[in-house]
Design an enzyme around this catalytic site. Structure first.
Site, PDB file in Angstrom:
ATOM      1  N   ASN A  76     -15.460  70.674 -63.665  1.00  0.00           N
ATOM      2  CA  ASN A  76     -15.392  71.620 -62.550  1.00  0.00           C
ATOM      3  C   ASN A  76     -16.478  72.692 -62.717  1.00  0.00           C
ATOM      4  O   ASN A  76     -16.929  72.965 -63.823  1.00  0.00           O
ATOM      5  CB  ASN A  76     -13.987  72.268 -62.529  1.00  0.00           C
ATOM      6  CG  ASN A  76     -13.892  73.433 -61.558  1.00  0.00           C
ATOM      7  OD1 ASN A  76     -13.712  74.576 -61.955  1.00  0.00           O
ATOM      8  ND2 ASN A  76     -14.034  73.152 -60.290  1.00  0.00           N
TER       9      ASN A  76
ATOM     10  N   ARG B 173     -15.693  75.420 -54.168  1.00  0.00           N
ATOM     11  CA  ARG B 173     -16.505  76.011 -53.094  1.00  0.00           C
ATOM     12  C   ARG B 173     -17.192  74.984 -52.207  1.00  0.00           C
ATOM     13  O   ARG B 173     -17.379  75.222 -51.004  1.00  0.00           O
ATOM     14  CB  ARG B 173     -17.524  76.982 -53.688  1.00  0.00           C
ATOM     15  CG  ARG B 173     -16.878  78.268 -54.191  1.00  0.00           C
ATOM     16  CD  ARG B 173     -17.796  79.014 -55.105  1.00  0.00           C
ATOM     17  NE  ARG B 173     -18.134  78.214 -56.289  1.00  0.00           N
ATOM     18  CZ  ARG B 173     -19.124  78.471 -57.106  1.00  0.00           C
ATOM     19  NH1 ARG B 173     -19.902  79.505 -56.881  1.00  0.00           N
ATOM     20  NH2 ARG B 173     -19.346  77.700 -58.164  1.00  0.00           N
TER      21      ARG B 173
ATOM     22  N   LYS C 194      -5.914  73.902 -66.560  1.00  0.00           N
ATOM     23  CA  LYS C 194      -7.309  74.115 -66.168  1.00  0.00           C
ATOM     24  C   LYS C 194      -7.855  75.239 -67.035  1.00  0.00           C
ATOM     25  O   LYS C 194      -7.318  76.350 -67.023  1.00  0.00           O
ATOM     26  CB  LYS C 194      -7.370  74.477 -64.686  1.00  0.00           C
ATOM     27  CG  LYS C 194      -8.756  74.764 -64.150  1.00  0.00           C
ATOM     28  CD  LYS C 194      -8.747  74.717 -62.625  1.00  0.00           C
ATOM     29  CE  LYS C 194     -10.051  75.139 -61.996  1.00  0.00           C
ATOM     30  NZ  LYS C 194     -10.199  76.598 -61.904  1.00  0.00           N
TER      31      LYS C 194
ATOM     32  N   CYS D 188      -8.243  81.968 -64.902  1.00  0.00           N
ATOM     33  CA  CYS D 188      -8.387  83.101 -63.982  1.00  0.00           C
ATOM     34  C   CYS D 188      -8.737  84.379 -64.743  1.00  0.00           C
ATOM     35  O   CYS D 188      -8.020  84.793 -65.651  1.00  0.00           O
ATOM     36  CB  CYS D 188      -7.098  83.301 -63.180  1.00  0.00           C
ATOM     37  SG  CYS D 188      -7.237  84.660 -62.017  1.00  0.00           S
TER      38      CYS D 188
END
Ligand code: FNR
Length: 347
Positions: A222, A250, A161, A122
């Protein structure tokens, strides 16, 4: 002996291989959307990222009316809601920079989820300032501390991740370090920390990472949603990149039936089905509206779009999506369960 050795070293954790995975998405990844994705073919669903400070203060409550497990904060706000249907498929993603807090959360949720994931991708300010998200990518010491502590404390698989780093070698080095902590898998977003989602995903780098065969844990690719228009594209990408599994954000947000082998369904059908789950699990009106607007994106300029955006309650949303009767029946049923459990009427 040689063959036996190869067999042992080549064995790879099958919990994260050949899986279609719903990526963590803030606001989208609440219970109704996760159940919708599971219904249409996703194998594993990630929750939205929940920051450790927030979850740590929550109480775990069994909700007998909805048949859910709720993690509720002191204001009564449900920070995480889960249920038996997703028990073996849901992975909780946390935002953390501290092994003690991470371990406390693992202890809190260990019986209710199938895995715990740490967000190291993030780029948002609040994450980075708190030492979370991409800030961790520059702190191998901190990664080792947190992931080792989590793996030690958890009975369930621990994953993280990440994003790709500035060079292939640095990314491979990071993966080796993460593997050494004992994690069960790693998801890799094929963009660097400074790249935005509008820029192309670096699928060639993902391919090079997978083809390097430098680690023995499943690698989940991803970042490819812009390359995925239909279900067949997912397996094509998985093969061409050489990843063990694919994680979509998405593409699933646009249409969750992307996970469906037998073809995609219309946004309207998806929105209706989503709303049924939201009603069944008493999802908040605000979150439900947000998710429906995303699922219905291409239909929002039509008549139905204005009905949806002008709604002010779950009942009005249900009217807009032709689910008034479903809503009324669900509310009646819930009231009757509540009264049978408490002996009181609930309005
Ligand atoms: C995200 N992403 C994200 N990632 C993460 O690790 N935790 C999160 O909570 C979120 N939240 C989130 C919200 C929304 C609305 C979007 C679109 C994305 C990033 C996401 O999981 C994924 O890494 C990227 O979107 C790239 O994958 P796709 O979209 O190309 O499949």
């Amino acid at each position: 002996i040689q063959m036996a050795c190869n067999f042992v070293t080549n064995q790879i954790d099958n919990r994260y291989t050949n899986k279609l995975i719903l990526a963590p998405m803030v606001r989208m990844g609440t219970l109704p959307f996760r159940l919708l994705c599971l219904e249409y073919g996703s194998d594993i669903v990630f929750t939205e990222e929940i920051v450790d400070h927030k979850l740590i203060k929550c109480k775990r409550i069994i909700n007998p009316v909805l048949n859910t497990i709720d993690f509720v904060d002191h204001t009564g706000c449900v920070v995480l809601r889960t249920c038996a249907v997703e028990r073996d498929k849901v992975v909780l993603q946390i935002g953390t920079s501290c092994k003690e807090r991470a371990v406390k959360i693992a202890e809190l949720v260990t019986n209710d989820v199938s895995g715990i994931d740490v967000n190291m991708g993030c780029p948002k300010d609040f994450s980075v300032k708190g030492g979370m998200g991409i800030a961790l990518l520059n702190r191998p010491d901190r990664i080792t501390e947190i992931m080792t502590a989590l793996v030690k404390a958890c009975q369930i698989p621990v994953t993280c991740k990440i994003r790709i780093l500035s060079t292939l070698d640095k990314t491979l080095e990071l993966l080796k370090l993460i593997e050494s902590t004992g994690v069960s898998a790693v998801s890799i977003h094929g963009r660097t920390s400074s790249q935005r989602r509008t820029e192309p995903n670096q699928n060639d780098i993902l391919r090079a990472i997978c083809n390097a065969h430098i680690v023995n844990i499943p690698l989940i690719a991803n970042g490819m949603s812009t390359d995925v228009a239909c279900h067949e594209d997912i397996s094509k990408l998985n093969r061409s990149i050489g990843s063990n599994s694919i994680m979509l954000a998405r593409a699933a947000q646009r249409n969750p039936s992307i996970f469906r082998k037998s073809g995609m369904l219309s946004g309207f059908i998806m929105a209706q089905r989503y709303l049924m789950y939201a009603i069944d699990y008493d999802n908040t009106y605000g979150n439900t509206l947000y998710c429906i607007c995303n699922i219905m994106h291409s239909l929002m300029d039509k008549d139905i779009g204005s009905k949806i955006t002008s709604s002010r309650s779950m009942l009005e949303l249900s009217n807009a999506l032709q689910l008034t009767e479903y809503y009324e029946q669900a509310i009646t049923k819930r009231k009757s369960i509540y009264s049978s459990l408490t002996g009181e009427d609930r309005n």
